[in-house]
Design a protein around this motif. Structure first.
Motif, short mmCIF file in Angstrom:
data_model
loop_
_atom_site.label_atom_id
_atom_site.label_comp_id
_atom_site.label_asym_id
_atom_site.label_seq_id
_atom_site.Cartn_x
_atom_site.Cartn_y
_atom_site.Cartn_z
N LEU A 192 -11.04 40.05 3.92
CA LEU A 192 -11.54 39.12 4.92
C LEU A 192 -12.96 38.67 4.58
CD1 LEU A 192 -10.61 37.80 7.60
CD2 LEU A 192 -11.84 39.61 8.81
N ILE A 193 -13.69 39.52 3.84
CA ILE A 193 -15.04 39.14 3.40
C ILE A 193 -14.98 37.86 2.57
CG2 ILE A 193 -17.04 39.83 1.99
CD1 ILE A 193 -16.20 42.77 2.58
N PHE A 194 -14.01 37.79 1.65
CA PHE A 194 -13.87 36.60 0.81
C PHE A 194 -13.48 35.38 1.65
CE2 PHE A 194 -12.43 39.99 -2.33
CZ PHE A 194 -13.71 40.16 -2.85
N ALA A 195 -12.60 35.60 2.64
CA ALA A 195 -12.18 34.49 3.50
C ALA A 195 -13.38 33.90 4.24
CB ALA A 195 -11.12 34.97 4.48
N TYR A 196 -14.26 34.77 4.76
CA TYR A 196 -15.45 34.30 5.47
C TYR A 196 -16.42 33.59 4.52
CZ TYR A 196 -14.85 35.96 10.24
OH TYR A 196 -14.43 36.10 11.54
N ALA A 197 -16.52 34.07 3.29
CA ALA A 197 -17.42 33.44 2.32
C ALA A 197 -16.91 32.05 1.93
CB ALA A 197 -17.55 34.32 1.08
N PRO A 231 -2.40 37.82 3.03
CA PRO A 231 -3.06 37.81 4.34
C PRO A 231 -4.41 37.11 4.35
CG PRO A 231 -2.09 39.95 3.96
CD PRO A 231 -2.00 39.19 2.66
N MET A 232 -5.15 37.20 3.23
CA MET A 232 -6.46 36.56 3.18
C MET A 232 -6.32 35.05 3.37
SD MET A 232 -9.26 36.45 0.07
CE MET A 232 -8.41 35.12 -0.80
N PHE A 233 -5.26 34.48 2.82
CA PHE A 233 -5.07 33.03 2.93
C PHE A 233 -4.46 32.64 4.27
CE2 PHE A 233 -5.07 33.79 -1.67
CZ PHE A 233 -6.06 32.91 -2.06
N THR A 234 -3.50 33.42 4.75
CA THR A 234 -2.86 33.05 6.01
C THR A 234 -3.80 33.20 7.20
OG1 THR A 234 -1.94 35.30 6.25
CG2 THR A 234 -0.55 33.66 5.18
N LEU A 235 -4.88 33.99 7.02
CA LEU A 235 -5.83 34.20 8.12
C LEU A 235 -7.01 33.23 8.08
CD1 LEU A 235 -5.89 38.10 8.15
CD2 LEU A 235 -4.78 36.60 9.78
N LEU A 236 -6.97 32.27 7.16
CA LEU A 236 -8.08 31.32 7.05
C LEU A 236 -8.24 30.49 8.33
CD1 LEU A 236 -7.69 30.02 3.38
CD2 LEU A 236 -9.54 31.45 4.29
N THR A 237 -7.14 30.27 9.05
CA THR A 237 -7.23 29.48 10.28
C THR A 237 -8.15 30.15 11.29
OG1 THR A 237 -5.25 30.55 11.15
CG2 THR A 237 -4.94 28.49 9.97
N GLY A 238 -8.00 31.45 11.45
CA GLY A 238 -8.85 32.18 12.39
C GLY A 238 -10.30 32.22 11.95
N VAL A 239 -10.52 32.24 10.63
CA VAL A 239 -11.90 32.27 10.12
C VAL A 239 -12.57 30.92 10.35
CG1 VAL A 239 -13.33 32.61 8.08
CG2 VAL A 239 -11.29 34.02 8.41
N ILE A 240 -11.85 29.83 10.13
CA ILE A 240 -12.41 28.50 10.42
C ILE A 240 -12.75 28.40 11.90
CG2 ILE A 240 -11.77 26.06 10.64
CD1 ILE A 240 -10.51 26.20 7.94
N PHE A 241 -11.89 28.93 12.75
CA PHE A 241 -12.17 28.93 14.19
C PHE A 241 -13.49 29.64 14.47
CE2 PHE A 241 -11.96 31.06 18.33
CZ PHE A 241 -11.74 29.98 19.17
#
Length: 499
Positions: free
Chosen positions: A60-65, A222-232
């Motif tokens: 998730l760290i990478f997703a936020y970055a 999961p890192m990619f499928t959770l990108l929507t929540g990170v953008i939110f």
């Protein structure tokens, strides 16, 4: 008594939006700085990150970055347009100038979609934080507390921009200060290897919580499928553009606010998620409970007999209330700009004696009341349902900002306008990269909604096409009512009036 502020020198003749008329210029430097620093720190980070840590692990760290880099491009592009011409209509006004009324129409309604559903998400989170305490859980159902949260935010916004600015300043100061304290405490826990066992689950803080599981304990997907929540979680950074229309000196204030985006992303998002990964095995975070409350509950600190988790819960309530406050503020201004242009019902352009677009704010709050119904019907899924639909709106708004900026850069290249010194370097290449990323996330939402629930998946798959149909149908209803004079000529000697 009135004073005057010269129009920014980069704004050419013919670049005024009549939707900006009637506002008080009561927001000061400290207000804008705090709106810029704290505006986007809300339910996505304080609540949504727990379930995503559980699913994606340290990746998730990478997703936020990654999402943070895209958010930085968007805000920098918006910042350049703000310095070119401050406007309370922000991206709607810029879409009108550089794309046309179709662009303004799309930008405005995407923004409304984003914040109407974010209000639902935020009121849900506040309600869930309140029922953390058993007496309140027994007093009212989750939907009742969601309604109280919505009405409170509405009251603050209807009084006037000065009260909004003060409330947002203190809300933001509390949550930013709290995050800094939590980060310092987390670093201490990691250094000393604090025991964080709880509920029969052994745990201790340290780097081993990442090395033992690796960055991808459940695979890469999961890192990619959770990108929507990170953008939110990053949504609302664009609010500094809306606030510029009611700022005393945007030329001085806005560059500072926009430049703070980079360190904000690194510290408050990527840094916080990294520390949470160090504190506990990510599998021990759970959806529906703030990760900060989880950690502090494990520590077991007490202050005067009060648990630290209880104190943290109060802080989290004020933090999410800040997000609701900002959402009503910005959506009211954007809807009013559209109403003046004719791309929203004219009644939404009405202003109060305190120079507040009360009709637009009331309309947004009325739509947010749908969240109260969702909280009664699906209390455990209300947050995720709202998050998924809101993210579609966020992607729409960010895309319109990037496209508007690209059109502005093209005009500048043709010698039709002069770009301000404060600009997005690397445009339009960075714009295209960011747009491609947002398009990819939109595809992910359509084919594989996040880990949330069947209800939220249905909300996206059925709600998305309905939203598109409403937007297209709405355009055919309003296209003949658009006021071509909304974008009035402003003589070089004209001034922005402040109160």
């Amino acid at each position: 008594m009135s004073s005057t502020l010269d129009a920014p020198p980069a704004a050419p003749r013919g670049s005024g939006d009549s939707g900006d008329a009637g506002y008080a210029k009561h927001l000061k430097n400290r207000h804008i700085q705090m709106i810029g620093i704290g505006g986007a720190i809300g339910s996505g980070l304080f609540m949504g990150s727990a379930g995503r840590l559980h699913s994606a692990g340290p990746s998730l760290i990478f997703a936020y970055a990654i999402c943070g880099a895209v958010a930085m491009i968007v805000v920098r592009a918006l910042g350049e347009m703000v310095l070119y011409r401050p406007s309370s209509g922000a991206f709607v006004s810029y879409s009108r100038e550089f794309i046309g009324e179709k662009g303004a129409y799309a930008a405005g309604w995407f923004h409304f979609t984003n914040w109407a559903f974010t209000l639902i998400a935020d009121s849900t989170v506040i309600a869930s934080f309140l029922i953390f305490w058993s007496p309140l859980k027994d007093a009212l159902p989750q939907g009742g507390w969601a309604a109280i949260a919505l009405v409170t935010a509405l009251a603050i916004n209807l009084v006037g921009v000065k009260l909004f600015g003060e409330m947002e300043f203190w809300f933001s100061a509390i949550k930013v200060g709290t995050i800094i304290l939590i980060m310092l405490a987390s670093i201490y826990f990691i250094i000393v290897g604090q025991d964080l066992s709880g509920g029969g689950k052994p745990a201790s803080a340290g780097v081993h919580n990442i090395t033992d599981s690796g960055f991808f304990p459940n695979g890469v997907s999961p890192m990619f499928t959770l990108l929507t929540g990170v953008i939110f979680a990053y949504a609302a950074m664009e609010l500094i553009g809306v606030a510029a229309g009611e700022t005393e000196n945007p030329r001085e204030v806005m560059p500072k606010a926009v430049r703070s985006v980079l360190w904000r992303i690194l510290i408050f998002y990527v840094g916080t998620i990294t520390l949470l990964c160090f504190l506990l095995p990510t599998a021990q975070y759970k959806q529906g409970e703030s990760p900060f409350v989880t950690v502090l509950d494990r520590v077991g600190f007490h202050v005067g007999g009060v648990r630290m988790a209880d104190i943290m819960n109060v802080v989290l309530i004020s933090a999410v209330a800040s997000s609701m406050n900002s959402g009503l503020y910005s959506t009211g201004r954007v809807l009013r700009s559209m109403a003046v242009a004719g791309t929203a019902p004219r009644i939404l352009g009405k202003m109060s004696r305190t120079q507040v677009p009360y009709a637009a704010i009331l309309a947004t709050a009325a739509f947010g009341a749908i969240g109260v119904v969702i909280n009664f019907k699906w209390p455990s899924h209300a947050f995720e349902i709202a998050l998924e639909v809101a993210t579609v709106g966020i992607i729409g708004v960010w895309s319109m900002i990037l496209i508007s900026h690209m059109m502005m850069v093209r005009k500048a290249a043709r010698g039709e306008l002069e770009r301000p010194d404060f600009r997005l370097k690397g445009a339009p290449v960075l714009n295209i990269i960011a747009l491609a990323f947002l398009a990819a996330v939109l595809v992910l939402i359509a084919i594989d909604p996040t880990d949330s629930s069947p209800e939220s998946a249905a909300a996206v798959r059925f709600g998305g096409p309905i939203l598109v149909l409403l937007l297209v149908g709405g355009w055919f209803l309003v296209r003949n009512r658009i006021d071509a004079a909304v974008f009035d000529d402003i003589d070089d000697g004209d001034e922005y009036v402040t109160s």
